[in-house]
Design a protein around this motif. Structure first.
Motif, PDB file in Angstrom:
ATOM      1  N   UNK A   1       2.342   0.300 -12.733  1.00  0.00           N
ATOM      2  CA  UNK A   1       3.259   0.577 -11.629  1.00  0.00           C
ATOM      3  C   UNK A   1       4.225   1.691 -12.002  1.00  0.00           C
ATOM      4  N   UNK A   2       4.469   2.594 -11.065  1.00  0.00           N
ATOM      5  CA  UNK A   2       5.455   3.657 -11.246  1.00  0.00           C
ATOM      6  C   UNK A   2       6.593   3.419 -10.261  1.00  0.00           C
ATOM      7  N   UNK A   3       7.820   3.294 -10.745  1.00  0.00           N
ATOM      8  CA  UNK A   3       8.959   2.960  -9.888  1.00  0.00           C
ATOM      9  C   UNK A   3       9.240   4.049  -8.862  1.00  0.00           C
TER      10      UNK A   3
ATOM     11  N   UNK B   1       0.845  -1.189   0.000  1.00  0.00           N
ATOM     12  CA  UNK B   1       0.000   0.000   0.000  1.00  0.00           C
ATOM     13  C   UNK B   1       0.878   1.236   0.000  1.00  0.00           C
ATOM     14  N   UNK B   2       0.449   2.245  -0.722  1.00  0.00           N
ATOM     15  CA  UNK B   2       1.217   3.482  -0.806  1.00  0.00           C
ATOM     16  C   UNK B   2       2.150   3.517  -1.981  1.00  0.00           C
ATOM     17  N   UNK B   3       2.260   2.390  -2.711  1.00  0.00           N
ATOM     18  CA  UNK B   3       3.046   2.408  -3.929  1.00  0.00           C
ATOM     19  C   UNK B   3       2.426   3.382  -4.931  1.00  0.00           C
ATOM     20  N   UNK B   4       3.270   3.895  -5.825  1.00  0.00           N
ATOM     21  CA  UNK B   4       2.813   4.866  -6.812  1.00  0.00           C
ATOM     22  C   UNK B   4       2.232   4.131  -8.019  1.00  0.00           C
ATOM     23  N   UNK B   5       1.097   4.546  -8.430  1.00  0.00           N
ATOM     24  CA  UNK B   5       0.439   3.963  -9.587  1.00  0.00           C
ATOM     25  C   UNK B   5       0.089   5.052 -10.601  1.00  0.00           C
ATOM     26  N   UNK B   6       0.144   4.687 -11.868  1.00  0.00           N
ATOM     27  CA  UNK B   6      -0.386   5.574 -12.910  1.00  0.00           C
ATOM     28  C   UNK B   6      -1.642   4.929 -13.481  1.00  0.00           C
TER      29      UNK B   6
END
Length: 605
Positions: A588-590, A491-496
C-alpha cells in the motif's frame, strides 16, 4: 651539409625518444593491471602509488639514480677510474638528456612492479620511501653492475673472473626480477591482508573487483613491451662509420629476431599458463592467462636478442607454465600474500629465462656463459633482498609499514587519501551543518536554531513513547494504526508492486508490463539470498562461496491498473522454473506527489 653519421645519430635519437614513450605507456598498463586485482575500496590507492612511482621516481633518478648507476660501474671495474664528476655530468649536459630518459623509464618499471605485491595494506608513506630507494640506489647499482661496465660485465671483477659478461638484453633480471624480488620481500615484511589466511594458515581468496581491468592492463603492457625489447634493438640496429651512403648499416636480421622472439614468447606464455590452470582447476583462468602472457614476456626480455626462435618458444612456454605454479607455492607454502603475483610473473620468470640464454643461444652453448648467468641472478637477488629489507626497516621505524585494522577494513582509498574510486552519489551545494557560514547552503533546520523534537512538540511528563495514538486502552494492546479502525482499501488506491528477479529476465518483464499497460518502473541492481543455492567460484584457482546473488529490484507504482495484474505480468516474464526466480510484493502507498505538476493521489501516479 650534414654527414651520414649526423643523420644516423638523429634517427637514433628520435627513435630512442619513441622507445621511451612506449615504455612510459606501460605505466597505465601497470595501473589497470593492479587496480583490477584489488577490491574497489583500494583501487584509488593503487593508481596513486603508480603515479608516485613515476612522478617521484623520475626526479630521484635524475638527481641521484643516474649518477649512482655510473658510479656502481666505475667501482666494480678495475680499468675504470672513479670519477663522481663524470658520473653526474649529465645533469649539466642537455645532450645527455635523451640517454638519461632512456635509463629513467627502465628504473620506473622496476619500481612500479612492487606496488602490486603489497596492495591493500601498506602505508602510502612507507611505499613512497621504498620507491625512492629503488630508483635512487637499489636499481641503479644493479644497472651499473650489468649495463655500465660494472661487476657483471665482461670487464667487471666477476666477468673477468668467470670469463664472460652477463647477458640480459632488455632487463629480465636487471629490471623485472629485481622488482619481483623486492615485491616478495615487501609482501613478506608487511604481512598478509586481513582474512587472506584462516586460523590454520590455509589461504582464503580475496577477489579483485575487475578482471577486465587486469586484462586490458595486460594488453597495454604487452604493447609497451615492444619498446623494451624491439625498441632497444632498433637503437642498436642502425649505425654508420663513414660519411658516405655505403657507410650506413642496418641490421634487420637482429631486429627481426627480437621482434619475432618477443611475440612468440608472449603468445606461448599465455598458452602455457592456460593449460596449467585448466588441468589444475578444471577451467581456464583469464587472470592467469594474462599473467602467463606477461611471464612469457619477462622470460624472453633478457634473451630475445640471443636465442633462436624455437628457444624463445620454449623459454616463453616455461615462463607461462611456472607462473600459476610459483604463485600457488608462494601463497600456500610460504604464506606470503603477493596480491598481484608479481614474483611469479616478474621474479621467477625473469630468472628462468635469463639463466636459459646459453642453452638456446643462436651462437651455441657456452659453459662459462651459463655460470655467469647463474652468478648474475644470485648477485641481483641477494642485493635486492638485503637492500629492500633495509629500506623497509627504516620506513617501519619512521612511519610504520602497515595501516591499522580499521583503515584496512575501511579501504585505503578513504583511509589514505580521503576519496572513493567509485563514489555512488555526489551532492553539489548541499550542506548539513545547519547552514552556518554557507552562502548557498541548503538548510535542513528551517533556518532556525532549535532542538529537533520527535514527540510532536508535546511535553510528555513520563517521557513514555506512545504507539497507540495517545489514547489509553483497557486492553493495553499495542496499536500501530494511529488508534483508528483499519480502513478498507478502495478501488483506485495507490499500490506499489515490488519484485526481485533475475537480471537476465529484465527484458522479458519490461515487455509483459508494457502489455498490461504498466510501462513505468524503477530498476535497481541489488544482491541477496533466498531459495537459490550458493555457488562456488574461483579467484586465482582458490575457491570461495558466493551466497549473495546478483538480482534486479523492480518497483512499479500503479493506481488505475490492478496491482495483481501487474504482479502476474512480472511473474510471467521472470519465471524460469528454477530456484532463485525471485518474489513479488504488493504494498500500500499512502499518497503520491508529482514533482512537476504538484498533483497528489492517484492523479500523481
Amino acid at each position: 651539409m650534414a654527414s651520414i653519421i649526423d643523420l644516423v645519430n638523429s634517427v637514433n635519437t628520435v627513435w630512442t625518444l619513441v622507445v621511451c614513450f612506449l615504455i612510459f605507456f606501460m605505466q597505465p598498463g601497470f595501473a589497470l593491471l593492479e587496480a583490477g586485482q584489488v577490491r574497489a575500496k583500494n583501487a584509488g590507492n593503487v593508481v596513486m602509488k603508480n603515479m608516485m612511482d613515476w612522478a617521484l621516481g623520475v626526479f630521484v633518478f635524475f638527481v641521484v639514480g643516474q649518477g649512482i648507476y655510473a658510479i656502481a660501474g666505475q667501482l666494480t671495474n678495475a680499468s675504470t677510474p672513479l670519477s663522481i664528476a663524470d658520473a653526474f655530468a649529465y645533469i649539466g649536459d642537455p645532450g645527455s638528456a635523451v640517454g638519461w630518459l632512456f635509463g629513467a623509464v627502465f628504473a620506473m618499471t622496476a619500481a612500479t612492479i612492487v606496488s602490486g605485491a603489497v596492495a591493500e595494506r601498506i602505508k602510502f608513506s612507507a611505499y613512497v620511501f621504498l620507491a625512492i630507494c629503488l630508483t635512487a640506489v637499489i636499481y641503479p647499482v644493479i644497472g651499473g653492475f650489468a649495463w655500465s661496465g660494472g661487476l657483471l660485465s665482461s670487464g667487471g671483477f666477476l666477468g673477468q673472473l668467470i670469463g664472460a659478461g652477463y647477458e640480459d638484453f632488455a632487463g629480465a633480471t636487471v629490471v623485472h626480477m629485481l622488482g619481483g624480488v623486492a615485491g616478495l620481500v615487501a609482501a613478506y615484511m608487511v604481512g598478509p591482508r586481513r582474512g587472506r589466511f584462516d586460523s590454520e594458515g590455509n589461504p582464503r581468496p580475496i577477489p579483485g573487483h575487475s578482471v577486465v581491468f587486469a586484462v586490458i592492463g595486460t594488453f597495454i603492457l604487452a604493447f609497451g613491451w615492444y619498446g623494451f625489447n624491439v625498441g632497444t634493438q632498433g637503437i642498436l640496429s642502425i649505425s654508420a662509420n663513414a660519411t658516405t651512403l655505403e657507410g650506413v648499416t642496418f641490421n634487420s636480421a637482429a631486429l627481426g629476431r627480437v621482434a619475432l622472439n618477443t611475440t612468440l614468447a608472449m603468445g606461448v606464455g599465455a598458452i602455457g599458463s592456460t593449460i596449467v590452470t585448466t588441468l589444475r582447476e578444471g577451467k581456464p583462468d583469464p587472470l592467469f592467462a594474462a599473467n602467463g602472457l606477461l611471464a612469457g614476456l619477462v622470460a624472453i626480455t633478457g634473451a630475445c636478442a640471443h636465442v633462436t626462435w624455437w628457444g624463445a618458444v620454449i623459454i616463453g612456454l616455461l615462463g607461462g607454465i611456472q607462473a600459476p605454479l610459483v604463485y600457488h607455492w608462494i601463497v600456500e607454502n610460504l604464506k606470503i600474500d603477493d596480491v598481484c603475483g608479481v614474483f611469479a610473473v616478474h621474479g621467477s620468470a625473469g630468472a628462468l629465462g635469463t639463466i636459459l640464454i646459453p642453452v638456446f643461444a643462436a651462437d651455441g652453448f657456452g659453459i662459462n656463459q651459463l655460470v655467469m648467468q647463474i652468478v648474475g641472478v644470485l648477485v641481483i637477488t641477494v642485493w635486492t633482498v638485503v637492500m629492500t629489507y633495509v629500506a623497509l626497516k627504516i620506513a617501519d621505524g619512521i612511519w610504520g609499514l602497515r595501516v591499522d585494522e580499521d583503515e584496512e577494513e575501511l579501504g585505503l582509498d578513504r583511509g589514505e587519501h580521503g576519496i572513493e574510486a567509485y563514489p555512488e552519489f555526489v551532492d553539489e551545494g548541499v550542506v548539513a551543518d545547519g547552514g552556518r557560514d554557507q552562502t548557498y547552503g541548503v538548510r535542513t533546520d528551517g533556518g532556525e536554531d532549535r532542538e529537533i523534537r520527535t514527540d510532536g512538540g508535546v511535553d510528555v511528563d513520563d517521557h513514555e513513547v506512545r504507539t497507540d495514538g495517545g489514547e489509553n486502552m483497557d486492553t493495553h494492546e499495542i496499536r500501530t494504526d494511529g488508534g483508528e479502525e483499519e480502513l478498507e482499501i478502495e478501488d483506485g488506491d495507490i499500490k506499489m508492486v515490488m519484485a526481485v528477479i533475475r537480471p537476465d529476465r529484465l527484458g522479458e518483464v519490461k515487455q509483459t508490463l508494457a502489455e498490461v499497460g504498466a510501462p513505468s518502473l524503477t530498476v535497481t541492481n541489488v544482491s541477496g539470498r533466498g531459495s537459490q543455492p550458493s555457488t562456488t567460484e574461483q579467484w586465482r584457482g582458490e575457491e570461495y562461496v558466493v551466497d549473495l546473488h546478483q538480482k534486479v529490484k523492480i518497483e512499479c507504482v500503479v493506481a488505475d491498473i490492478d496491482a495483481h495484474d501487474v504482479a502476474e505480468a512480472i511473474q510471467e516474464g521472470a519465471q524460469t522454473g528454477e530456484p532463485g526466480d525471485g518474489k513479488v510484493f504488493i504494498i500500500d502507498v499512502e499518497d503520491a506527489l508529482q514533482i512537476r505538476t504538484g498533483k497528489t493521489g492517484p492523479e500523481a501516479v
